[in-house]
Write a protein that holds these residues in place. Sequence first.
Motif, mmCIF file in Angstrom:
data_model
loop_
_atom_site.group_PDB
_atom_site.id
_atom_site.type_symbol
_atom_site.label_atom_id
_atom_site.label_comp_id
_atom_site.label_asym_id
_atom_site.label_seq_id
_atom_site.Cartn_x
_atom_site.Cartn_y
_atom_site.Cartn_z
ATOM 1 N N ARG A 223 0.870 -1.171 0.000
ATOM 2 C CA ARG A 223 0.000 0.000 0.000
ATOM 3 C C ARG A 223 0.904 1.218 0.000
ATOM 4 O O ARG A 223 2.067 1.148 0.412
ATOM 5 C CB ARG A 223 -0.965 -0.017 1.185
ATOM 6 C CG ARG A 223 -0.307 0.056 2.534
ATOM 7 C CD ARG A 223 -1.270 -0.305 3.648
ATOM 8 N NE ARG A 223 -0.591 -0.181 4.934
ATOM 9 C CZ ARG A 223 -0.670 0.902 5.708
ATOM 10 N NH1 ARG A 223 -1.400 1.949 5.354
ATOM 11 N NH2 ARG A 223 -0.019 0.945 6.859
ATOM 12 N N GLN A 224 0.363 2.335 -0.495
ATOM 13 C CA GLN A 224 1.172 3.548 -0.579
ATOM 14 C C GLN A 224 0.490 4.669 0.186
ATOM 15 O O GLN A 224 -0.737 4.707 0.278
ATOM 16 C CB GLN A 224 1.354 3.969 -2.035
ATOM 17 C CG GLN A 224 0.042 4.156 -2.777
ATOM 18 C CD GLN A 224 0.257 4.831 -4.119
ATOM 19 O OE1 GLN A 224 0.901 5.854 -4.198
ATOM 20 N NE2 GLN A 224 -0.314 4.254 -5.154
ATOM 21 N N TYR A 225 1.254 5.550 0.773
ATOM 22 C CA TYR A 225 0.681 6.737 1.395
ATOM 23 C C TYR A 225 1.689 7.872 1.363
ATOM 24 O O TYR A 225 2.882 7.668 1.124
ATOM 25 C CB TYR A 225 0.188 6.457 2.814
ATOM 26 C CG TYR A 225 1.179 5.762 3.717
ATOM 27 C CD1 TYR A 225 1.221 4.379 3.797
ATOM 28 C CD2 TYR A 225 2.059 6.509 4.512
ATOM 29 C CE1 TYR A 225 2.126 3.744 4.632
ATOM 30 C CE2 TYR A 225 2.955 5.885 5.355
ATOM 31 C CZ TYR A 225 2.987 4.502 5.402
ATOM 32 O OH TYR A 225 3.877 3.883 6.217
ATOM 33 N N ARG A 226 1.163 9.087 1.551
ATOM 34 C CA ARG A 226 2.005 10.288 1.482
ATOM 35 C C ARG A 226 2.115 10.902 2.862
ATOM 36 O O ARG A 226 1.167 10.862 3.638
ATOM 37 C CB ARG A 226 1.371 11.324 0.531
ATOM 38 C CG ARG A 226 1.380 10.871 -0.889
ATOM 39 C CD ARG A 226 0.383 11.644 -1.726
ATOM 40 N NE ARG A 226 0.138 10.907 -2.961
ATOM 41 C CZ ARG A 226 0.952 10.915 -4.004
ATOM 42 N NH1 ARG A 226 2.025 11.669 -3.972
ATOM 43 N NH2 ARG A 226 0.699 10.198 -5.059
ATOM 44 N N VAL A 235 6.064 3.495 0.312
ATOM 45 C CA VAL A 235 5.533 2.242 -0.230
ATOM 46 C C VAL A 235 5.763 1.180 0.842
ATOM 47 O O VAL A 235 6.912 0.909 1.221
ATOM 48 C CB VAL A 235 6.238 1.848 -1.545
ATOM 49 C CG1 VAL A 235 5.761 0.486 -2.026
ATOM 50 C CG2 VAL A 235 5.998 2.909 -2.609
ATOM 51 N N ASP A 236 4.661 0.615 1.317
ATOM 52 C CA ASP A 236 4.739 -0.340 2.418
ATOM 53 C C ASP A 236 4.394 -1.735 1.884
ATOM 54 O O ASP A 236 3.236 -2.034 1.610
ATOM 55 C CB ASP A 236 3.746 0.092 3.515
ATOM 56 C CG ASP A 236 4.047 -0.608 4.829
ATOM 57 O OD1 ASP A 236 4.913 -1.505 4.834
ATOM 58 O OD2 ASP A 236 3.430 -0.249 5.843
ATOM 59 N N ALA A 237 5.407 -2.553 1.695
ATOM 60 C CA ALA A 237 5.185 -3.895 1.139
ATOM 61 C C ALA A 237 5.188 -4.914 2.269
ATOM 62 O O ALA A 237 5.988 -4.818 3.202
ATOM 63 C CB ALA A 237 6.287 -4.221 0.146
ATOM 64 N N SER A 238 4.270 -5.899 2.165
ATOM 65 C CA SER A 238 4.174 -6.857 3.263
ATOM 66 C C SER A 238 3.969 -8.278 2.750
ATOM 67 O O SER A 238 3.676 -8.505 1.581
ATOM 68 C CB SER A 238 3.014 -6.471 4.185
ATOM 69 O OG SER A 238 1.844 -6.379 3.414
ATOM 70 N N VAL A 239 4.079 -9.221 3.684
ATOM 71 C CA VAL A 239 3.839 -10.636 3.396
ATOM 72 C C VAL A 239 2.351 -10.876 3.527
ATOM 73 O O VAL A 239 1.741 -10.457 4.505
ATOM 74 C CB VAL A 239 4.586 -11.508 4.418
ATOM 75 C CG1 VAL A 239 4.298 -12.975 4.195
ATOM 76 C CG2 VAL A 239 6.069 -11.240 4.368
ATOM 77 N N SER A 240 1.730 -11.543 2.538
ATOM 78 C CA SER A 240 0.303 -11.821 2.675
ATOM 79 C C SER A 240 0.132 -13.072 3.521
ATOM 80 O O SER A 240 1.010 -13.937 3.537
ATOM 81 C CB SER A 240 -0.324 -12.032 1.312
ATOM 82 O OG SER A 240 0.047 -13.300 0.827
ATOM 83 N N PRO A 241 -0.970 -13.197 4.244
ATOM 84 C CA PRO A 241 -1.172 -14.396 5.063
ATOM 85 C C PRO A 241 -1.125 -15.662 4.209
ATOM 86 O O PRO A 241 -0.580 -16.687 4.622
ATOM 87 C CB PRO A 241 -2.581 -14.187 5.646
ATOM 88 C CG PRO A 241 -2.841 -12.718 5.529
ATOM 89 C CD PRO A 241 -2.066 -12.235 4.370
ATOM 90 N N ARG A 242 -1.667 -15.568 2.988
ATOM 91 C CA ARG A 242 -1.680 -16.735 2.113
ATOM 92 C C ARG A 242 -0.253 -17.121 1.714
ATOM 93 O O ARG A 242 0.129 -18.288 1.730
ATOM 94 C CB ARG A 242 -2.506 -16.407 0.870
ATOM 95 C CG ARG A 242 -2.802 -17.586 -0.034
ATOM 96 C CD ARG A 242 -3.807 -17.191 -1.101
ATOM 97 N NE ARG A 242 -3.359 -16.018 -1.853
ATOM 98 C CZ ARG A 242 -2.539 -16.082 -2.898
ATOM 99 N NH1 ARG A 242 -2.072 -17.243 -3.273
ATOM 100 N NH2 ARG A 242 -2.192 -14.991 -3.544
ATOM 101 N N GLU A 243 0.527 -16.108 1.366
ATOM 102 C CA GLU A 243 1.918 -16.356 0.976
ATOM 103 C C GLU A 243 2.715 -16.929 2.142
ATOM 104 O O GLU A 243 3.560 -17.801 1.980
ATOM 105 C CB GLU A 243 2.585 -15.054 0.514
ATOM 106 C CG GLU A 243 2.206 -14.625 -0.874
ATOM 107 C CD GLU A 243 2.781 -15.536 -1.940
ATOM 108 O OE1 GLU A 243 3.893 -16.032 -1.750
ATOM 109 O OE2 GLU A 243 2.092 -15.754 -2.944
ATOM 110 N N ALA A 244 2.418 -16.408 3.326
ATOM 111 C CA ALA A 244 3.134 -16.891 4.498
ATOM 112 C C ALA A 244 2.818 -18.359 4.766
ATOM 113 O O ALA A 244 3.672 -19.133 5.178
ATOM 114 C CB ALA A 244 2.761 -16.043 5.706
#
Lengths: 485, 192
Positions: A223-226, A235-244
């Motif tokens: 997700r992105q925010y200013r 830019v905030d990139a994360s691990v998805s629960p499914r991917e984990a």
Amino acid sequence: MNRVVFSFWLTLTLLSLPTLGRSLQLQTEGRVLNIESRQHQGHALYGLTDIARALGLRTGEGPTGLRVSGPRGDLQLTDGRPLVGAGDQYVLLSNRVWRRSRGDWYVPEDFLTRALPYVLDRRLETVSPGAYRLDALPEMEVRVGVNRYPDHVAVVFEPAGEAQGRVRDLRDYIEVSFQDFAIRPRIESNRIQSEVISGIEFSSTELQGTFRLRKGSRYGGFRQYRMEQPFRLVVDASVSPREAAATRRADPAVITIDPPRAGAAPTPSDQPPPDPLLRIRTERPIFIDPGHGGDDYGVTTGTGISEKTIVFELTLRIQRLLEQEGAPVRLSRTRDLNPTLDRRSGAANFSRAGAFVSLHVGGAPGSAARGPVVYVYGDATVQESNSSDAGLTPWHQGQQAFAAESRRLAIHMQGALNQLFGTENQVLAAPLEVLAAVQAPAILIEAGYLTNPDERGLLNSPAFQDRLAAAIADVLKRGHAGGAW
Amino acid sequence: MKDVRNIVIAILLVATAAALALYSYMSERARQTAVEEVGREPLYVETEPLEVPGREERAVRLYFYNPGAGGSGGNLLMREERLLAHTPDVQLMARHIVQELFRGRRDGLRMFPEQARLRQLYVLDDGTAVVDLPRDVLNGMPGGITTELAVIESITRTLRENVSEIRRVRFLVEGLDQDTLAGHVSIRNPFM
């Protein structure tokens, strides 16, 4: 007397009309420069010396061609070729570059719009057909910081002033760009050591420049925010629960073709464990090149059978089989034409092919030679030319980076075809021109010998062509993981 | 009268301009044709002077295409030894050896067509042999990668083994640099 002068002028004008093409207009820093065209083999080309002088570029001719140096890099031109090397990429022009004499080179009009943006530090805009304007782009420093957490990574972009940032989600990376500025990047560390974002790169292919956040093996989304005062884009990139949860799931973006087991030819039904060395990217097309065509019949026999017809029919069969499985396929020719070898490999690179297969049938003195042979590019006995002094990868060395993948694909293909033909042939390496420049795993198949009477009969049989196409398509489909194909 | 004079002058000027344009076009055309003609010039080498009875002979090893190689896996070439008239002239000796290759094997199997002739062969100071093959020889062969590789390897290996001054072999077709020998194998670089 005036009439005499007028008649003379009119005559000269009329006589010169056929030799004149449209001139190009370059508007730069308040000046307007006209570049006259010159006809060569029916095409209008423009003097590179004039263009370079107008834009302040340097040119230098070496043994491999002409180097055009600009503030952002070099272009490498080769006489008689429509391809221009730009960094690690190649630009395909509408016509060939022409070297009239030493230092006197000519290029087609689209050299300005396709190749020059790689080296100019100004924006080239089309004002009207044949007229271009160069505008300076202000420079701005962008500082990039990384905050790493156990399950996410926040990448902070901090431009020196207010700027409109744009974030795009692409398959392999997240692209961040700032319009209307030439970015001067200051990346504090690109060693992120995270499985979510594996690295940060800056690409200056486009004049503005773009940041690329390469997605790691556990990347799930972003997700992105200013943030204001000072302005920052996060830019905030994360691990998805499914991917984990799916810890060891195969990457759906690739298919894996397995190597044969030692001592035994691989068979279509005998699938060894996955090997990461050969990865045909499923989002990229498989490029099939039916050899010869047009007035080049390839190997011919007295019976009217020709190589160009057999390989074209075979290609259509393979294309149908692969497309039935949802795999994108591109062909070097779709009818009876004979594109040059450079055009075939250039088209494969242009379509960003995931794999390249050139289809041929063999011919040899006598009639004894038999069986399929799969070739990869390479030959230890050939003394390769040195790399260009511009530090670019020369066009004809494009395949070198894919040697291991190509060989792996070839071994697998040879095994499948040996089984079909009942032979024990081996993969061979040769300096084959059509493979030299391909920037993907690339093989050339000679699917049996047309000079062998038995194989000539087989290759001319629709039933055998179906089996042959199925064997080739099967290797290309093999390793399918994730249901994409 | 003045009008007539003006018209005559105008016609003369037009004719001069037309003649200049035509001359320019024809000279460019002639130049291009001359360039093409150089490429087409039948410049075959002769080796007849070597074949004089009584001249000193030497054994040479000739490498021919091996039909037993099958599709792949076996040796592409097979060897035959022959006695050839000797000359200390490296270039002449190399030409003679390649002409002998063109004659084919003792058992009659030919790799090259019967009318095959070498166009030119030079040996440069750096040990590069430049072998110029005529297009019609290549067109008269079966085609295919095996054929092209057999031609290249047969000539390269034969020259390297028999003429110690030759370290690599570069191929031309019809006197010109070509991308490939006959559509498949790159001859951009010399072979070793």
